[in-house]
Write an enzyme that holds these catalytic residues in place. Structure first.
Site, mmCIF file in Angstrom:
data_model
loop_
_atom_site.group_PDB
_atom_site.id
_atom_site.type_symbol
_atom_site.label_atom_id
_atom_site.label_comp_id
_atom_site.label_asym_id
_atom_site.label_seq_id
_atom_site.Cartn_x
_atom_site.Cartn_y
_atom_site.Cartn_z
ATOM 1 N N ASP A 101 0.817 -1.216 0.000
ATOM 2 C CA ASP A 101 0.000 0.000 0.000
ATOM 3 C C ASP A 101 0.855 1.272 0.000
ATOM 4 O O ASP A 101 2.067 1.221 0.176
ATOM 5 C CB ASP A 101 -0.963 0.002 1.207
ATOM 6 C CG ASP A 101 -0.290 -0.413 2.511
ATOM 7 O OD1 ASP A 101 0.951 -0.378 2.589
ATOM 8 O OD2 ASP A 101 -1.017 -0.770 3.451
ATOM 9 N N ASN B 212 -7.645 -2.349 14.237
ATOM 10 C CA ASN B 212 -9.030 -2.644 13.854
ATOM 11 C C ASN B 212 -9.120 -3.898 12.983
ATOM 12 O O ASN B 212 -10.161 -4.182 12.413
ATOM 13 C CB ASN B 212 -9.649 -1.443 13.121
ATOM 14 C CG ASN B 212 -8.900 -1.083 11.838
ATOM 15 O OD1 ASN B 212 -7.989 -1.807 11.421
ATOM 16 N ND2 ASN B 212 -9.277 0.018 11.210
ATOM 17 N N HIS C 228 -7.350 -4.472 10.220
ATOM 18 C CA HIS C 228 -7.081 -4.304 8.792
ATOM 19 C C HIS C 228 -5.803 -5.035 8.382
ATOM 20 O O HIS C 228 -4.911 -5.251 9.206
ATOM 21 C CB HIS C 228 -7.067 -2.824 8.375
ATOM 22 C CG HIS C 228 -5.852 -2.039 8.776
ATOM 23 N ND1 HIS C 228 -5.887 -0.671 8.931
ATOM 24 C CD2 HIS C 228 -4.573 -2.385 9.056
ATOM 25 C CE1 HIS C 228 -4.689 -0.236 9.274
ATOM 26 N NE2 HIS C 228 -3.867 -1.253 9.352
ATOM 27 N N GLU D 204 -9.632 -1.798 5.179
ATOM 28 C CA GLU D 204 -10.244 -1.417 6.443
ATOM 29 C C GLU D 204 -11.526 -2.230 6.691
ATOM 30 O O GLU D 204 -12.060 -2.856 5.768
ATOM 31 C CB GLU D 204 -10.579 0.086 6.412
ATOM 32 C CG GLU D 204 -9.353 1.009 6.257
ATOM 33 C CD GLU D 204 -8.578 1.202 7.567
ATOM 34 O OE1 GLU D 204 -8.483 0.259 8.376
ATOM 35 O OE2 GLU D 204 -8.049 2.317 7.762
HETATM 36 P P1 PGA Z 1 2.158 -1.047 12.502
HETATM 37 O O1 PGA Z 1 0.972 -1.047 11.458
HETATM 38 O O2 PGA Z 1 3.093 -2.124 12.070
HETATM 39 O O3 PGA Z 1 2.783 0.312 12.395
HETATM 40 O O4 PGA Z 1 1.560 -1.324 13.837
HETATM 41 C C1 PGA Z 1 0.467 -2.265 11.035
HETATM 42 C C2 PGA Z 1 -0.759 -2.040 10.194
HETATM 43 O O5 PGA Z 1 -1.458 -1.039 10.398
HETATM 44 O O6 PGA Z 1 -1.034 -2.885 9.334
#
Ligand code: PGA
Length: 233
Positions: A62, A128, A130, A135
């Site tokens: 992404d 959450n 995702h 999302e």
């Molecule tokens: P993070 O993000 O590794 O910074 O916790 C993971 C994500 O949001 O997929």
């Protein structure tokens, strides 16, 4: 689902690296890569190794909409800093966040994924649930698409920006349909803030409300969790 519990993210990075090395010995070609704080120890292991990536292709999950590849907050920049500047690949792909035509960029990215089927996909997970920037509520059938980031994701990621205003509220994300086509998936989760999402990923019925639950349907997935993230398992 195979679940590997580790002490901390340092050990998690080593375990993920060992899995990758084993697969590369078998001759895999295409890596699906993730950004964020979670895979940092994994990339550190790679940087410190003598593993050769010059015949490998990488495809990132992404990118923030509106950020160019040389913007310090872009995921492209993150990948350059953490990996690509240290380990030359045959080719690396990250969605172009500042593309003029985002729909066309999604089509272009899907073609790249189609032409280079992913052998080994690295995933983090959002609080959450995702995966990538898919999302809650995202269809499991989506390919690359433009996403409106949720308040939970904005809250979690705004710390990387000078102010919340500067954080893009949209992103380009590989879709779940593409993620599921990967031959092998390795999801890492560290820290208490991920414990609820990890529990639901493993135990909740498959639901669009918690995108990572769809991973229960994948037949070759390893989840690496530290003690805090595993606390409800
Ligand atoms: P993070 O993000 O590794 O910074 O916790 C993971 C994500 O949001 O997929």
């Amino acid at each position: 689902m195979e679940i590997i519990k580790v002490k901390d993210s340092t050990e998690g990075g080593k375990v993920a690296f060992d899995l990758l090395e084993k697969e590369m010995q078998k001759g895999i070609k295409v890596l699906g890569l993730a950004t964020g704080s979670t895979p940092e120890t994994f990339y550190e292991q790679i940087r410190n190794s003598d593993l050769d990536f010059s015949n490998m292709i990488s495809i990132n999950l992404d990118e923030y909409v509106g950020l160019s590849s040389d913007d310090k907050n872009s995921y492209h920049y993150f990948m350059d800093e953490k990996l690509f500047n240290h380990k030359p690949f045959e080719a690396t792909y990250v969605p172009q966040g500042d593309a003029e035509d985002l729909d066309q960029e999604c089509v272009r990215y899907d073609k790249i994924i189609e032409e280079n089927p992913i052998d080994f996909q690295i995933l983090g997970i959002g609080r959450n649930g995702h995966i990538g920037f898919n999302e809650p509520g995202s269809s499991f059938d989506l390919q690359t698409h433009v996403v409106d980031l949720t308040p939970s994701t904005i809250e979690a990621n705004k710390i990387y920006f000078d102010s919340e205003d500067q954080m893009p509220k949209k992103a380009l994300s590989m879709g779940i349909a593409s993620i599921l086509k990967s031959q092998k998936i390795v999801l890492m989760a560290y820290g208490e803030s991920k414990a609820d999402a990890v529990k639901k990923t493993v135990q909740h019925e498959v639901s669009n409300d918690i995108p990572a639950t769809i991973l229960q349907k994948h037949d070759n997935i390893t989840i690496i969790v530290d003690e805090e993230a595993a606390k409800y398992l």
